[in-house]
Design a protein around this motif. Structure first.
Motif, mmCIF file in Angstrom:
data_model
loop_
_atom_site.group_PDB
_atom_site.id
_atom_site.type_symbol
_atom_site.label_atom_id
_atom_site.label_comp_id
_atom_site.label_asym_id
_atom_site.label_seq_id
_atom_site.Cartn_x
_atom_site.Cartn_y
_atom_site.Cartn_z
ATOM 1 N N VAL A 62 -32.604 -19.155 11.468
ATOM 2 C CA VAL A 62 -33.123 -17.817 11.724
ATOM 3 C C VAL A 62 -31.922 -16.872 11.686
ATOM 4 N N ILE A 63 -32.145 -15.679 11.165
ATOM 5 C CA ILE A 63 -31.134 -14.633 11.243
ATOM 6 C C ILE A 63 -31.537 -13.730 12.397
ATOM 7 N N ALA A 64 -30.633 -13.585 13.359
ATOM 8 C CA ALA A 64 -30.859 -12.768 14.549
ATOM 9 C C ALA A 64 -29.878 -11.598 14.483
ATOM 10 N N GLY A 65 -30.241 -10.567 13.739
ATOM 11 C CA GLY A 65 -29.358 -9.430 13.525
ATOM 12 C C GLY A 65 -29.552 -8.351 14.573
ATOM 13 N N PHE A 66 -28.451 -7.783 15.014
ATOM 14 C CA PHE A 66 -28.492 -6.689 15.986
ATOM 15 C C PHE A 66 -27.591 -5.586 15.465
ATOM 16 N N ALA A 93 -35.925 -18.870 20.734
ATOM 17 C CA ALA A 93 -35.353 -18.764 22.078
ATOM 18 C C ALA A 93 -33.857 -18.466 22.001
ATOM 19 N N ALA A 94 -33.148 -19.143 21.098
ATOM 20 C CA ALA A 94 -31.712 -18.894 20.941
ATOM 21 C C ALA A 94 -31.460 -17.476 20.447
ATOM 22 N N ALA A 95 -32.284 -17.005 19.515
ATOM 23 C CA ALA A 95 -32.137 -15.639 19.011
ATOM 24 C C ALA A 95 -32.365 -14.628 20.132
ATOM 25 N N GLU A 96 -33.388 -14.863 20.936
ATOM 26 C CA GLU A 96 -33.690 -13.945 22.028
ATOM 27 C C GLU A 96 -32.588 -13.960 23.090
ATOM 28 N N GLU A 97 -31.995 -15.110 23.335
ATOM 29 C CA GLU A 97 -30.848 -15.175 24.250
ATOM 30 C C GLU A 97 -29.682 -14.360 23.701
ATOM 31 N N PHE A 99 -29.882 -11.784 21.675
ATOM 32 C CA PHE A 99 -30.227 -10.373 21.798
ATOM 33 C C PHE A 99 -30.032 -9.872 23.228
ATOM 34 N N ALA A 100 -30.480 -10.655 24.194
ATOM 35 C CA ALA A 100 -30.333 -10.244 25.597
ATOM 36 C C ALA A 100 -28.860 -10.084 25.961
ATOM 37 N N ALA A 101 -28.018 -11.003 25.495
ATOM 38 C CA ALA A 101 -26.579 -10.928 25.784
ATOM 39 C C ALA A 101 -25.945 -9.694 25.153
ATOM 40 N N LEU A 102 -26.504 -9.234 24.034
ATOM 41 C CA LEU A 102 -25.982 -8.058 23.348
ATOM 42 C C LEU A 102 -26.581 -6.751 23.868
ATOM 43 N N GLY A 103 -27.555 -6.846 24.774
ATOM 44 C CA GLY A 103 -28.186 -5.645 25.319
ATOM 45 C C GLY A 103 -29.431 -5.219 24.572
ATOM 46 N N GLY A 104 -29.930 -6.046 23.699
ATOM 47 C CA GLY A 104 -31.145 -5.706 22.949
ATOM 48 C C GLY A 104 -32.363 -5.680 23.860
ATOM 49 N N ARG A 105 -33.327 -4.824 23.526
ATOM 50 C CA ARG A 105 -34.511 -4.672 24.366
ATOM 51 C C ARG A 105 -35.813 -4.965 23.656
ATOM 52 N N ARG A 106 -35.793 -5.039 22.336
ATOM 53 C CA ARG A 106 -37.020 -5.325 21.588
ATOM 54 C C ARG A 106 -36.628 -5.943 20.264
ATOM 55 N N ALA A 107 -37.370 -6.956 19.854
ATOM 56 C CA ALA A 107 -37.086 -7.613 18.579
ATOM 57 C C ALA A 107 -38.252 -7.405 17.628
#
Length: 141
Positions: A62-66, A93-97, A99-107
């Motif tokens: 998965v690509i989890a871009g922020f 789950a790993a992507a969402e973790e 995002f949370a660590a980076l301060g993301g609020r919505r994916a």
């Protein structure tokens, strides 16, 4: 992590293997699915391309871009022989973790309209279509 897989960020040295995996496991390819495009992604954002391995074998991506504002998910792909075993769930789950660590609020997720099997998987993960938006696309080449 669940599904008896290890999730980690991919390195530049794995770009060819990831592209070969997408040819086999993903629903088509896009204009940026080439060595230069994926290498650029990994160099620009080293944690964005997540891979799932089972016994050292690539079974999912998965690509989890922020971008500093929004969280974007692309290229969720699971090897056909590893589907319905929790690999996609573990990747999300790993992507969402991340995002949370980076301060993301919505994916948001890029999902092909015709890939109905993927729609069910995304919905199981709590994602759903947002009918208020239409995605407009223009290839830049």
């Amino acid at each position: 992590m669940g599904a008896d897989v290890t999730i980690r960020a991919a390195g530049v040295d794995e770009v060819a293997a990831v592209l070969a995996f997408w040819e086999r496991a993903a629903e088509g390819v896009s204009i940026s699915d080439d060595p230069a495009g994926v290498t650029r992604l990994v160099e620009r954002d080293p944690g964005a391309l997540l891979v799932a391995e089972r016994d050292g074998v690539l079974v999912g991506t998965v690509i989890a871009g922020f971008d500093g504002w929004r969280c974007h998910l692309y290229r969720l792909a699971v090897a056909p022989e590893a589907r319905r075993q929790g690999v996609g769930t573990a990747l999300l789950a790993a992507a969402e973790e991340r995002f949370a660590a980076l301060g993301g609020r919505r994916a948001d997720a890029m999902v092909l309209r015709r890939n109905v099997t993927a729609h069910r998987a995304w919905e199981a993960g709590g994602y759903g279509p947002q009918e208020a938006w239409v995605r407009w696309v223009k290839p830049l080449r």
